[in-house]
Design an enzyme around this catalytic site. Structure first.
Site, PDB file in Angstrom:
ATOM      1  CB  CYS A 153      -1.081  -0.043   1.071  1.00 27.54           C
ATOM      2  SG  CYS A 153      -0.138  -0.684   2.667  1.00 27.54           S
TER       3      CYS A 153
HETATM    4  N1  LIG Z   1      -4.503  -4.049   5.146  1.00 26.40           N
HETATM    5  C1  LIG Z   1      -3.798  -3.606   4.185  1.00 26.40           C
HETATM    6  O1  LIG Z   1      -4.072  -2.358   3.967  1.00 26.40           O
HETATM    7  C2  LIG Z   1      -2.958  -4.275   3.137  1.00 26.40           C
HETATM    8  C3  LIG Z   1      -2.455  -3.548   1.860  1.00 26.40           C
HETATM    9  C4  LIG Z   1      -1.490  -4.038   0.914  1.00 26.40           C
HETATM   10  C5  LIG Z   1      -1.276  -5.406   1.142  1.00 26.40           C
HETATM   11  N2  LIG Z   1      -1.702  -6.183   2.314  1.00 26.40           N
HETATM   12  C6  LIG Z   1      -1.058  -7.431   2.495  1.00 26.40           C
HETATM   13  O2  LIG Z   1      -2.208  -8.489   2.077  1.00 26.40           O
HETATM   14  C7  LIG Z   1      -1.978  -9.289   3.012  1.00 26.40           C
HETATM   15  C8  LIG Z   1      -3.616  -9.577   3.892  1.00 26.40           C
HETATM   16  O3  LIG Z   1      -3.633  -8.588   4.624  1.00 26.40           O
HETATM   17  P1  LIG Z   1      -4.967  -8.267   5.655  1.00 26.40           P
HETATM   18  O4  LIG Z   1      -4.714  -6.933   6.018  1.00 26.40           O
HETATM   19  O5  LIG Z   1      -6.108  -8.701   4.748  1.00 26.40           O
HETATM   20  O6  LIG Z   1      -4.477  -9.021   6.599  1.00 26.40           O
HETATM   21  P2  LIG Z   1      -5.355  -9.727   7.852  1.00 26.40           P
HETATM   22  O7  LIG Z   1      -6.615  -8.613   8.064  1.00 26.40           O
HETATM   23  O8  LIG Z   1      -4.678  -9.928   9.057  1.00 26.40           O
HETATM   24  O9  LIG Z   1      -5.837 -11.171   7.343  1.00 26.40           O
HETATM   25  C9  LIG Z   1      -5.098 -12.279   7.129  1.00 26.40           C
HETATM   26  C10 LIG Z   1      -5.887 -13.282   6.498  1.00 26.40           C
HETATM   27  O10 LIG Z   1      -4.939 -14.521   6.551  1.00 26.40           O
HETATM   28  C11 LIG Z   1      -5.448 -15.541   7.310  1.00 26.40           C
HETATM   29  N3  LIG Z   1      -4.406 -16.502   7.914  1.00 26.40           N
HETATM   30  C12 LIG Z   1      -3.733 -16.160   8.696  1.00 26.40           C
HETATM   31  N4  LIG Z   1      -2.807 -16.843   8.800  1.00 26.40           N
HETATM   32  C13 LIG Z   1      -2.765 -17.886   8.186  1.00 26.40           C
HETATM   33  C14 LIG Z   1      -2.136 -19.294   7.759  1.00 26.40           C
HETATM   34  N5  LIG Z   1      -1.144 -19.468   8.431  1.00 26.40           N
HETATM   35  N6  LIG Z   1      -2.620 -19.988   6.806  1.00 26.40           N
HETATM   36  C15 LIG Z   1      -3.714 -19.600   6.020  1.00 26.40           C
HETATM   37  N7  LIG Z   1      -4.425 -18.488   6.311  1.00 26.40           N
HETATM   38  C16 LIG Z   1      -4.040 -17.597   7.388  1.00 26.40           C
HETATM   39  C17 LIG Z   1      -6.535 -15.146   8.401  1.00 26.40           C
HETATM   40  O11 LIG Z   1      -7.489 -16.132   8.333  1.00 26.40           O
HETATM   41  P3  LIG Z   1      -7.934 -16.498   9.705  1.00 26.40           P
HETATM   42  O12 LIG Z   1      -7.474 -15.564  10.796  1.00 26.40           O
HETATM   43  O13 LIG Z   1      -9.412 -16.562   9.595  1.00 26.40           O
HETATM   44  O14 LIG Z   1      -7.641 -17.924  10.125  1.00 26.40           O
HETATM   45  C18 LIG Z   1      -6.864 -13.838   7.551  1.00 26.40           C
HETATM   46  O15 LIG Z   1      -8.102 -14.305   6.442  1.00 26.40           O
HETATM   47  C19 LIG Z   1      -0.926  -9.351   3.988  1.00 26.40           C
HETATM   48  O16 LIG Z   1       0.324  -9.969   3.624  1.00 26.40           O
HETATM   49  C20 LIG Z   1      -0.829  -7.601   3.812  1.00 26.40           C
HETATM   50  O17 LIG Z   1       0.587  -7.286   3.992  1.00 26.40           O
HETATM   51  C21 LIG Z   1      -2.568  -5.702   3.170  1.00 26.40           C
END
Ligand SMILES: NC(=O)c1ccc[n+]([C@@H]2O[C@H](COP(=O)([O-])OP(=O)(O)OC[C@H]3O[C@@H](n4cnc5c(N)ncnc54)[C@H](OP(=O)(O)O)[C@@H]3O)[C@@H](O)[C@H]2O)c1
Length: 347
Positions: A153
């Site tokens: 981001c």
């Molecule tokens: N947030 C942002 O603004 C943003 C922007 C750009 C990129 N990103 C990237 O996009 C990715 C997701 O970000 P997010 O903000 O959506 O994260 P998040 O809210 O922490 O969600 C993470 C997801 O991954 C799942 N998960 C966690 N550990 C896991 C494992 N070991 N195996 C399989 N599933 C697992 C969780 O599922 P459960 O908890 O339900 O098991 C949840 O659905 C990250 O790599 C982040 O750096 C985020």
């Protein structure tokens, strides 16, 4: 009527997973058929994401790459960094298109990945074939790609305003680029931490990972690729007590004096871009909230060879899920705006 493209979202219960699900509801050519969660497998998706109540009737399942490959045509990986690396190989080898929202395939050098993420990259050859998914800049590569590394981001918010000036050859590579970026709390993911839970973040503002944020090597990598010269970037990210949005200010050293008019005309490169809007004055996070827009402005300064660039994006949309959908549209040869702009907005 053609069959819809079958979509899987791995990590559907997180912030970016939820945002993909929200946006894909308005996409005419796809159907989300498979959603994963480790904490909540075998429970209805809408138990974890109640805002989607009545719109999806899917049950969350734990993630098995073979099963995902069997059930879907295109996969959005929305897991924390380091969690996608191995699984992506299974999916790509099964001939699937994959868009990874994590950092696992963004850095081209395995050594740089190891330095910043503390883990040896186990898929260096796949890393070479991954395409960095900053849509406006790498569109033709994305169209040919099987594995898209969706940008971070902060890099999206910084690189989009910087790119036209690098492309025009205006960067003074002997001086530092300074980037200051303020992000809403959802940038840290859904799991609260000591720094991000409400009582800590509300009515507070704090910088973090000053000069050493993991998005720095990604920003520098792309500046080098575009400008062809290595420079130094100073980057300070801040937590802003809002849910969404990143407001970025870039202090850009120029190798010549440029008038306000010339600075503005440098942004003409984006004239036909559906998601880049040039604004007068400061961009405003409120104006991009929920959208895939990146609002950009540029300012001449009294200092001889320095410009100030600003951008505003929604970190969960242009900074993640929206850009991922834009990339899917490019990969599939569809109109880039599908799922991201109501048809009434199309010219
Ligand atoms: N947030 C942002 O603004 C943003 C922007 C750009 C990129 N990103 C990237 O996009 C990715 C997701 O970000 P997010 O903000 O959506 O994260 P998040 O809210 O922490 O969600 C993470 C997801 O991954 C799942 N998960 C966690 N550990 C896991 C494992 N070991 N195996 C399989 N599933 C697992 C969780 O599922 P459960 O908890 O339900 O098991 C949840 O659905 C990250 O790599 C982040 O750096 C985020």
């Amino acid at each position: 009527m053609k069959e819809p493209v079958r979509i899987a979202i791995v990590g559907a219960t997180g912030y970016t997973g939820g945002e993909l699900l929200r946006l894909l509801l308005q996409h005419p050519y796809v159907k989300v058929v498979h959603v994963t969660s480790e904490q909540s497998s075998e429970t209805p998706l809408t138990d974890r994401l109640p805002f989607l109540g009545g719109r999806y009737n899917l049950i969350l399942e734990s993630f098995h790459p073979d099963k995902v490959a069997k059930k879907s045509d295109l996969i959005f990986m929305a897991l924390s960094h380091t969690e996608s690396m191995e699984a992506v190989r299974t999916l790509v080898e099964a001939g699937k298109k994959v868009i990874d929202l994590s950092a696992d395939y963004r850095l081209r050098s395995p050594g740089t990945y190891e330095k910043w993420y503390g883990l040896r990259h186990s898929q260096p050859s796949l890393l070479k074939s991954a395409v960095y998914g900053l849509t406006e800049i790498y569109r033709s590569n994305i169209a040919q790609g099987c594995l898209i590394a969706n940008p971070g981001c902060y890099p999206t918010g910084a690189l989009l305003p910087i790119y036209p000036f690098l492309k025009a050859g205006y960067l003074d590579t002997t001086r530092e680029i300074i980037i200051d970026a303020k992000s809403g709390i959802s940038g840290a993911g859904r799991m609260p931490t000591g720094k991000t839970h409400f009582a800590e973040a509300h009515e507070a503002m704090v910088a973090y990972n000053v000069g050493a944020h993991r998005h720095l090597p990604e920003i520098e990598q792309e500046i080098y690729r575009i400008a062809g010269r290595r420079g130094t970037t100073l980057f300070t990210p801040y937590l802003l007590p809002v849910n969404r949005g990143i407001l970025t200010t870039v202090y850009l050293p120029l190798n010549r004096k440029l008038s306000q008019k010339k600075l503005e005309s440098t942004l003409d490169i984006y004239r036909d871009e559906p998601f880049i809007r040039r604004v007068a004055g400061s961009p405003n996070l409120a104006h991009v909230k929920g959208s895939n827009f990146c609002d950009i402005s540029v300012f001449a300064t009294a200092s001889d060879r320095m410009a100030i660039l600003m951008s505003a994006i929604d970190n969960l949309v242009k900074g993640a899920a929206g850009q991922a959908i834009q990339n899917m549209n490019v990969m599939m040869g569809w109109d880039e705006r599908l799922g991201l702009m109501a048809p009434g907005f199309f010219p």
